[in-house]
Design a protein around this motif. Structure first.
Motif, PDB file in Angstrom:
ATOM      1  N   UNK A  99       4.421  24.185  16.421  1.00 53.65           N
ATOM      2  CA  UNK A  99       3.322  23.203  16.422  1.00 53.65           C
ATOM      3  C   UNK A  99       3.854  21.935  15.779  1.00 53.65           C
ATOM      4  N   UNK A 100       3.972  20.885  16.612  1.00 55.32           N
ATOM      5  CA  UNK A 100       4.574  19.629  16.129  1.00 55.32           C
ATOM      6  C   UNK A 100       3.490  18.560  16.089  1.00 55.32           C
ATOM      7  N   UNK A 101       3.147  18.118  14.889  1.00 60.28           N
ATOM      8  CA  UNK A 101       2.061  17.134  14.774  1.00 60.28           C
ATOM      9  C   UNK A 101       2.460  15.954  13.895  1.00 60.28           C
ATOM     10  N   UNK A 102       1.781  14.841  14.119  1.00 67.54           N
ATOM     11  CA  UNK A 102       1.954  13.683  13.238  1.00 67.54           C
ATOM     12  C   UNK A 102       0.582  13.205  12.778  1.00 67.54           C
ATOM     13  N   UNK A 103       0.571  12.454  11.710  1.00 68.86           N
ATOM     14  CA  UNK A 103      -0.704  11.972  11.164  1.00 68.86           C
ATOM     15  C   UNK A 103      -0.515  10.631  10.478  1.00 68.86           C
ATOM     16  N   UNK A 104      -1.652   9.978  10.240  1.00 67.29           N
ATOM     17  CA  UNK A 104      -1.657   8.786   9.391  1.00 67.29           C
ATOM     18  C   UNK A 104      -2.997   8.752   8.676  1.00 67.29           C
ATOM     19  N   UNK A 105      -3.038   8.117   7.531  1.00 72.40           N
ATOM     20  CA  UNK A 105      -4.320   7.983   6.856  1.00 72.40           C
ATOM     21  C   UNK A 105      -4.187   7.857   5.360  1.00 72.40           C
ATOM     22  N   UNK A 106      -5.353   7.730   4.715  1.00 65.88           N
ATOM     23  CA  UNK A 106      -5.387   7.494   3.270  1.00 65.88           C
ATOM     24  C   UNK A 106      -5.341   8.795   2.487  1.00 65.88           C
ATOM     25  N   UNK A 107      -4.656   8.739   1.362  1.00 67.89           N
ATOM     26  CA  UNK A 107      -4.620   9.855   0.404  1.00 67.89           C
ATOM     27  C   UNK A 107      -5.137   9.297  -0.922  1.00 67.89           C
ATOM     28  N   UNK A 108      -5.543  10.190  -1.807  1.00 68.32           N
ATOM     29  CA  UNK A 108      -6.154   9.766  -3.073  1.00 68.32           C
ATOM     30  C   UNK A 108      -5.530  10.514  -4.241  1.00 68.32           C
ATOM     31  N   UNK A 109      -4.992   9.772  -5.185  1.00 67.32           N
ATOM     32  CA  UNK A 109      -4.449  10.391  -6.399  1.00 67.32           C
ATOM     33  C   UNK A 109      -4.819   9.506  -7.578  1.00 67.32           C
ATOM     34  N   UNK A 110      -5.365  10.139  -8.617  1.00 66.03           N
ATOM     35  CA  UNK A 110      -5.776   9.361  -9.782  1.00 66.03           C
ATOM     36  C   UNK A 110      -4.558   9.129 -10.663  1.00 66.03           C
ATOM     37  N   UNK A 111      -3.754   8.126 -10.286  1.00 60.84           N
ATOM     38  CA  UNK A 111      -2.530   7.797 -11.024  1.00 60.84           C
ATOM     39  C   UNK A 111      -2.716   6.466 -11.743  1.00 60.84           C
ATOM     40  N   UNK A 112      -1.737   6.122 -12.577  1.00 57.34           N
ATOM     41  CA  UNK A 112      -1.795   4.829 -13.259  1.00 57.34           C
ATOM     42  C   UNK A 112      -1.327   3.751 -12.283  1.00 57.34           C
ATOM     43  N   UNK A 113      -2.228   2.846 -11.887  1.00 56.88           N
ATOM     44  CA  UNK A 113      -1.849   1.877 -10.856  1.00 56.88           C
ATOM     45  C   UNK A 113      -0.755   0.922 -11.333  1.00 56.88           C
ATOM     46  N   UNK A 114       0.176   0.634 -10.482  1.00 64.15           N
ATOM     47  CA  UNK A 114       1.205  -0.379 -10.725  1.00 64.15           C
ATOM     48  C   UNK A 114       1.821  -0.751  -9.373  1.00 64.15           C
ATOM     49  N   UNK A 115       2.791  -1.663  -9.388  1.00 66.44           N
ATOM     50  CA  UNK A 115       3.394  -2.082  -8.117  1.00 66.44           C
ATOM     51  C   UNK A 115       3.920  -0.846  -7.372  1.00 66.44           C
ATOM     52  N   UNK A 116       3.406  -0.613  -6.173  1.00 67.87           N
ATOM     53  CA  UNK A 116       3.876   0.532  -5.394  1.00 67.87           C
ATOM     54  C   UNK A 116       3.205   1.841  -5.748  1.00 67.87           C
ATOM     55  N   UNK A 117       2.252   1.805  -6.673  1.00 66.17           N
ATOM     56  CA  UNK A 117       1.541   3.042  -7.029  1.00 66.17           C
ATOM     57  C   UNK A 117       0.049   2.745  -7.052  1.00 66.17           C
ATOM     58  N   UNK A 118      -0.674   3.370  -6.145  1.00 66.07           N
ATOM     59  CA  UNK A 118      -2.099   3.095  -6.003  1.00 66.07           C
ATOM     60  C   UNK A 118      -2.881   4.399  -6.090  1.00 66.07           C
TER      61      UNK A 118
END
Ligand code: HAM
Length: 417
Positions: A99-118
């Motif tokens: 089963x070969x699949x691809x995806x795109x979309x938003x993920x959510x992680x409660x991290x400390x925001x900084x350049x390149x980290x959201x």
């Protein structure tokens, strides 16, 4: 400062940047669909147990999840990643393998925001379930590499490692535990906490004081079974054969718990070291089983859109481009003519915009300029009287002319070509 703003780590993506995001996903889709991957669209929410099942020893699962109890009393999490959801879907729907699949979309992680980290970030990725072949590992890694090449990035490096079979990994983890236990005084405070939860993750420490100890730690390669070593050798040979350069990194353990055998990371050349992983992945044989499915091999990767676009900005490639329109319609007779003409143009497949609120000629011409249109189509009382429309090229030296109304589309097409 307005009263309401986006939450920390979350962003509004406005034009033309939003168009760049769409193109990013399109380029990715084009690359992976030529290799037989179909897109899977998963819910943003899952039963939180899905994520607990796939790894309880990582910050992503223990500390960073957005979770809540829904109105039906279910404990729900916003997805922090998509591999678990894809495996849950595989168990639920039992598609034929591979089963070969691809995806795109938003993920959510409660991290400390900084350049390149959201806290909300986007990924594109692929997963393949039900094939163990080392040349599949090569295909998967090549697709990631190929995508970065298509974007124009030239400073991406590929780090490669294998964590061995589950037994190899377990023996290695014990050896690491013993090694770090014996040298615990030399470890940073933070790494001591990590050690108590997962000795492998200590290898991931970027703290300077941990570096010497990590440098001389036992190496995973000394723990490979014959099968794991052969698989990994085939992956390396295959990558060389298809021309993907890689750097061996025996300390590459990745941030999630489910990895077995091949692991890899694509690193950017321009971001801070804590955020320079543009994407990563590996094998996770056993994950489907832990979600209640049959024993199933699995491999995939996810690439961070936000970080990759920062890398593109830094390297000056894959820029955001304003969409613009071909034609801007200027109507000084009240606006109804503009409605008619823009509709005609759009139906004919010519992109067209217009001014609103019956503005002055001057203000409408400014709008035409801002729109980036190549042609202004002008209708005023003179044109109405004579039954014509004025066509004014906005670029180059061509001068304006009038056309009969029924010739408008053809004339505009000619100018545009
Ligand atoms: P990951 O390494 O956690 O792997 O995430 C993949 C990529 O997502 C990272 O390399 C990074 O570019 C981006 N990313 C992660 N966290 C953030 C953040 N807070 N802000 C911006 N970008 C971020 C996974 O998610 C696995 N599911 C990959 C995988 C697929 N393994 C096997 N199949």
């Amino acid at each position: 400062m307005p009263e309401f703003q986006t939450s920390p780590g979350m962003r509004d993506i406005l034009p033309p940047e939003s168009a760049r995001w769409r193109r990013f996903v399109q380029v990715f889709a084009d690359v992976v669909e030529t290799a037989g991957y179909g897109s899977v669209i998963s819910p943003l929410l899952e039963d939180i147990a899905v994520f607990h099942r796939v790894g309880d020893a990582t910050d992503v699962v223990t500390k960073e999840m957005y979770d809540f109890i829904d109105k039906g009393g279910r404990h729900i999490a916003l997805r922090p990643e998509l591999t678990a959801s894809v495996c849950r879907a595989f168990v639920q729907h039992r598609p034929s393998t591979p089963w070969k699949v691809w995806y795109s979309g938003s993920q959510f992680r409660y991290e400390k925001p900084q350049r390149g980290r959201f806290r909300q970030f986007d990924q594109v990725g692929i997963e393949v379930l039900g094939a163990d072949d080392p040349y599949l590992d090569v295909e998967v890694i090549w697709l990631g590499w190929q995508f970065y090449q298509q974007l124009g990035l030239r400073q991406v490096t590929l780090l490669l490692n294998s964590l061995g079979e589950p037994d190899d990994r377990a023996r290695y983890v014990s050896a690491l535990q013993a090694y770090f236990d014996a040298n615990v005084d030399a470890l940073s405070e933070a790494s001591r906490t990590t050690l108590a939860k997962n000795p492998l993750r200590v290898l991931d420490s970027k703290r300077r004081e941990d570096a010497p100890l990590i440098q001389s730690a036992p190496k995973i390669a000394d723990f490979y079974s014959e099968a794991a070593a052969a698989h990994f050798q085939a992956v390396q040979d295959g990558l060389s054969q298809v021309g993907v350069p890689f750097t061996m990194d025996p300390t590459l353990v990745r941030g999630l718990d489910y990895y077995r055998r091949t692991t890899f990371e694509f690193q950017g050349g321009t971001l801070d070291s804590a955020q320079n992983a543009l994407g990563g992945g590996g094998r996770y044989d056993g994950l489907v089983e832990s979600l209640g499915g049959p024993p199933t091999a699995g491999i995939g990767f996810a690439l961070g859109l936000d970080r990759t676009l920062i890398a593109c900005d830094d390297e000056g490639v894959f820029p955001a481009v304003s969409a613009g329109v071909d034609v801007f319609v200027v109507d000084t007779t009240g606006g109804k003519e503009a409605l008619h003409i823009t509709t005609q143009l759009r139906v004919a497949g010519i992109s067209a915009d217009r001014a609103y609120d019956n503005r002055s000629m001057k203000s409408q011409m400014k709008g035409a300029d801002r729109s980036g249109a190549a042609v202004a189509v002008i209708i005023g009382s003179n044109e109405i009287e004579q039954g014509v429309i004025t066509v004014r090229p906005l670029r180059g030296n061509d001068i304006q002319f009038t056309v009969a109304r029924h010739d408008l589309i053809e004339s505009v097409k000619k100018v545009l070509s």
